[in-house]
Design a protein around this motif. Structure first.
Motif, PDB file in Angstrom:
ATOM      1  N   ARG A  88      53.457  20.376  -1.958  1.00 17.42           N
ATOM      2  CA  ARG A  88      54.788  19.771  -2.027  1.00 17.42           C
ATOM      3  C   ARG A  88      55.120  19.212  -3.407  1.00 17.42           C
ATOM      4  N   LEU A  89      54.165  19.179  -4.311  1.00 21.54           N
ATOM      5  CA  LEU A  89      54.396  18.590  -5.625  1.00 21.54           C
ATOM      6  C   LEU A  89      55.146  19.553  -6.532  1.00 21.54           C
ATOM      7  N   THR A  90      56.053  19.002  -7.321  1.00 19.83           N
ATOM      8  CA  THR A  90      56.753  19.785  -8.334  1.00 19.83           C
ATOM      9  C   THR A  90      55.935  19.803  -9.625  1.00 19.83           C
ATOM     10  N   LEU A  91      56.406  20.583 -10.595  1.00 18.60           N
ATOM     11  CA  LEU A  91      55.694  20.671 -11.870  1.00 18.60           C
ATOM     12  C   LEU A  91      55.680  19.320 -12.579  1.00 18.60           C
ATOM     13  N   GLY A  92      56.810  18.619 -12.561  1.00 15.95           N
ATOM     14  CA  GLY A  92      56.861  17.308 -13.204  1.00 15.95           C
ATOM     15  C   GLY A  92      55.932  16.306 -12.544  1.00 15.95           C
ATOM     16  N   GLU A  93      55.841  16.354 -11.223  1.00 18.97           N
ATOM     17  CA  GLU A  93      54.949  15.438 -10.517  1.00 18.97           C
ATOM     18  C   GLU A  93      53.486  15.751 -10.808  1.00 18.97           C
ATOM     19  N   ARG A  94      53.165  17.033 -10.926  1.00 18.61           N
ATOM     20  CA  ARG A  94      51.791  17.398 -11.289  1.00 18.61           C
ATOM     21  C   ARG A  94      51.444  16.908 -12.693  1.00 18.61           C
ATOM     22  N   MET A  95      52.398  17.051 -13.617  1.00 21.86           N
ATOM     23  CA  MET A  95      52.164  16.577 -14.980  1.00 21.86           C
ATOM     24  C   MET A  95      52.004  15.061 -15.010  1.00 21.86           C
ATOM     25  N   ALA A  96      52.820  14.359 -14.215  1.00 19.76           N
ATOM     26  CA  ALA A  96      52.709  12.899 -14.174  1.00 19.76           C
ATOM     27  C   ALA A  96      51.354  12.473 -13.617  1.00 19.76           C
ATOM     28  N   ASP A  97      50.892  13.158 -12.579  1.00 22.60           N
ATOM     29  CA  ASP A  97      49.571  12.833 -12.026  1.00 22.60           C
ATOM     30  C   ASP A  97      48.468  13.101 -13.041  1.00 22.60           C
ATOM     31  N   ARG A  98      48.612  14.210 -13.771  1.00 29.07           N
ATOM     32  CA  ARG A  98      47.603  14.535 -14.783  1.00 29.07           C
ATOM     33  C   ARG A  98      47.590  13.495 -15.895  1.00 29.07           C
ATOM     34  N   MET A  99      48.775  13.068 -16.325  1.00 23.94           N
ATOM     35  CA  MET A  99      48.855  12.043 -17.369  1.00 23.94           C
ATOM     36  C   MET A  99      48.277  10.720 -16.880  1.00 23.94           C
ATOM     37  N   ALA A 100      48.545  10.381 -15.615  1.00 22.00           N
ATOM     38  CA  ALA A 100      47.995   9.140 -15.064  1.00 22.00           C
ATOM     39  C   ALA A 100      46.478   9.210 -14.974  1.00 22.00           C
ATOM     40  N   ALA A 129      55.842   1.963 -22.620  1.00 20.17           N
ATOM     41  CA  ALA A 129      57.096   2.307 -21.948  1.00 20.17           C
ATOM     42  C   ALA A 129      57.001   3.660 -21.262  1.00 20.17           C
ATOM     43  N   ILE A 130      56.214   4.576 -21.813  1.00 20.39           N
ATOM     44  CA  ILE A 130      56.049   5.894 -21.189  1.00 20.39           C
ATOM     45  C   ILE A 130      55.039   5.834 -20.050  1.00 20.39           C
ATOM     46  N   GLN A 131      53.958   5.087 -20.267  1.00 19.40           N
ATOM     47  CA  GLN A 131      52.893   5.043 -19.264  1.00 19.40           C
ATOM     48  C   GLN A 131      53.331   4.336 -17.988  1.00 19.40           C
ATOM     49  N   ALA A 132      54.121   3.289 -18.107  1.00 17.03           N
ATOM     50  CA  ALA A 132      54.487   2.493 -16.929  1.00 17.03           C
ATOM     51  C   ALA A 132      55.192   3.329 -15.862  1.00 17.03           C
ATOM     52  N   PRO A 133      56.278   4.056 -16.187  1.00 16.98           N
ATOM     53  CA  PRO A 133      56.916   4.863 -15.128  1.00 16.98           C
ATOM     54  C   PRO A 133      56.039   6.004 -14.636  1.00 16.98           C
ATOM     55  N   VAL A 134      55.202   6.565 -15.527  1.00 17.20           N
ATOM     56  CA  VAL A 134      54.313   7.646 -15.090  1.00 17.20           C
ATOM     57  C   VAL A 134      53.319   7.129 -14.056  1.00 17.20           C
ATOM     58  N   ILE A 135      52.747   5.953 -14.318  1.00 17.44           N
ATOM     59  CA  ILE A 135      51.794   5.366 -13.368  1.00 17.44           C
ATOM     60  C   ILE A 135      52.489   5.004 -12.064  1.00 17.44           C
ATOM     61  N   MET A 136      53.723   4.486 -12.146  1.00 14.15           N
ATOM     62  CA  MET A 136      54.466   4.163 -10.928  1.00 14.15           C
ATOM     63  C   MET A 136      54.774   5.416 -10.118  1.00 14.15           C
ATOM     64  N   MET A 137      55.119   6.512 -10.808  1.00 15.03           N
ATOM     65  CA  MET A 137      55.354   7.773 -10.105  1.00 15.03           C
ATOM     66  C   MET A 137      54.092   8.244  -9.397  1.00 15.03           C
ATOM     67  N   SER A 138      52.966   8.118 -10.077  1.00 13.50           N
ATOM     68  CA  SER A 138      51.699   8.526  -9.465  1.00 13.50           C
ATOM     69  C   SER A 138      51.365   7.652  -8.259  1.00 13.50           C
ATOM     70  N   GLN A 139      51.628   6.356  -8.356  1.00 18.32           N
ATOM     71  CA  GLN A 139      51.379   5.456  -7.230  1.00 18.32           C
ATOM     72  C   GLN A 139      52.292   5.780  -6.050  1.00 18.32           C
ATOM     73  N   ASN A 140      53.548   6.121  -6.335  1.00 11.75           N
ATOM     74  CA  ASN A 140      54.466   6.491  -5.252  1.00 11.75           C
ATOM     75  C   ASN A 140      53.984   7.744  -4.531  1.00 11.75           C
ATOM     76  N   ARG A 141      53.474   8.707  -5.291  1.00 10.18           N
ATOM     77  CA  ARG A 141      52.960   9.919  -4.648  1.00 10.18           C
ATOM     78  C   ARG A 141      51.680   9.633  -3.870  1.00 10.18           C
ATOM     79  N   GLN A 142      50.890   8.683  -4.349  1.00 12.34           N
ATOM     80  CA  GLN A 142      49.705   8.300  -3.586  1.00 12.34           C
ATOM     81  C   GLN A 142      50.101   7.651  -2.263  1.00 12.34           C
ATOM     82  N   GLU A 143      51.165   6.847  -2.289  1.00 13.84           N
ATOM     83  CA  GLU A 143      51.669   6.265  -1.044  1.00 13.84           C
ATOM     84  C   GLU A 143      52.190   7.354  -0.109  1.00 13.84           C
TER      85      GLU A 143
END
Length: 207
Positions: A65-77, A126-140
């Protein structure tokens, strides 16, 4: 100046709509979950009737169900939360501060208090904060998917156990009926044998 009682009353009046909206939202979520639970129960009963399994790999389902952007965000996190990144960044900071502190050898490009370095760190944060939040939302979301899958498995097991109990009860009732029938036949045979013995004794008495 308002008295404490009047102030408390106004605060309660102002907080009442917020509390009402909160409870309405909770009630709507409960109703939505009840509807979802009814749908799941219907689907599970259909799978039981078709002898299908409900066990699935939640990691694969979530990954599909993950999109390309979500996969990249998880990888960055993952990279930002690793010891390799921390070690590299610590060396980078030491190198930057060290070179800009040696004013005797060459002209530093970022004097103390290292304004350019602070700008880089601020941009990185500033870049890391939203990326980590996106990763946490997907973990939820993954945790919710796992909870729903566990609920499906438990519901299927409960329904199958309930059906098994019903079958056992039906089998027990059928066996009891068969046993009662056999006992009635045995009683009839005993009654006939008793009548036969009584007839034989009566004939002997006459003889």
């Amino acid at each position: 100046m308002l008295f404490p009682a009047a102030r408390a009353g106004l605060e309660r009046k102002g907080a009442a709509p917020v509390v009402i909206r909160y409870f309405k939202k909770e009630i709507e979520e409960l109703r939505a979950w009840e509807t979802r639970a009814a749908q799941l129960e219907k689907a599970i009963r259909g799978k039981i009737a078709r002898h299908e399994t409900v066990t699935k790999n939640v990691n694969i389902l979530h990954g599909e169900r993950l999109t390309l952007g979500e996969r990249m965000a998880d990888r960055m996190a993952d990279i930002a939360g690793s010891w390799g990144f921390i070690s590299f960044f610590a060396l980078f900071l030491a190198f930057w501060i060290g070179l800009n502190s040696l004013q005797l050898l060459f002209r530093p490009w970022d004097h103390y208090p290292y304004i350019l370095l602070n700008l880089i760190l601020s941009c990185l944060a500033a870049i890391q904060a939203p990326v980590i939040m996106m990763s946490q939302n997907r973990q939820e979301a993954k945790d919710r998917l796992r909870s729903e899958h566990d609920y499906e498995v438990n519901l299927k097991a409960e329904l199958e156990i309930h059906e098994l109990h019903e079958k056992l009860d039906h089998l027990r009732e059928k066996q009891w009926e068969e046993l009662l029938g056999i006992q009635e036949q045995q009683l009839d045979l005993l009654q006939k044998q008793l009548e036969l013995l009584q007839g034989m004794e009566a004939e002997k008495g006459k003889g």
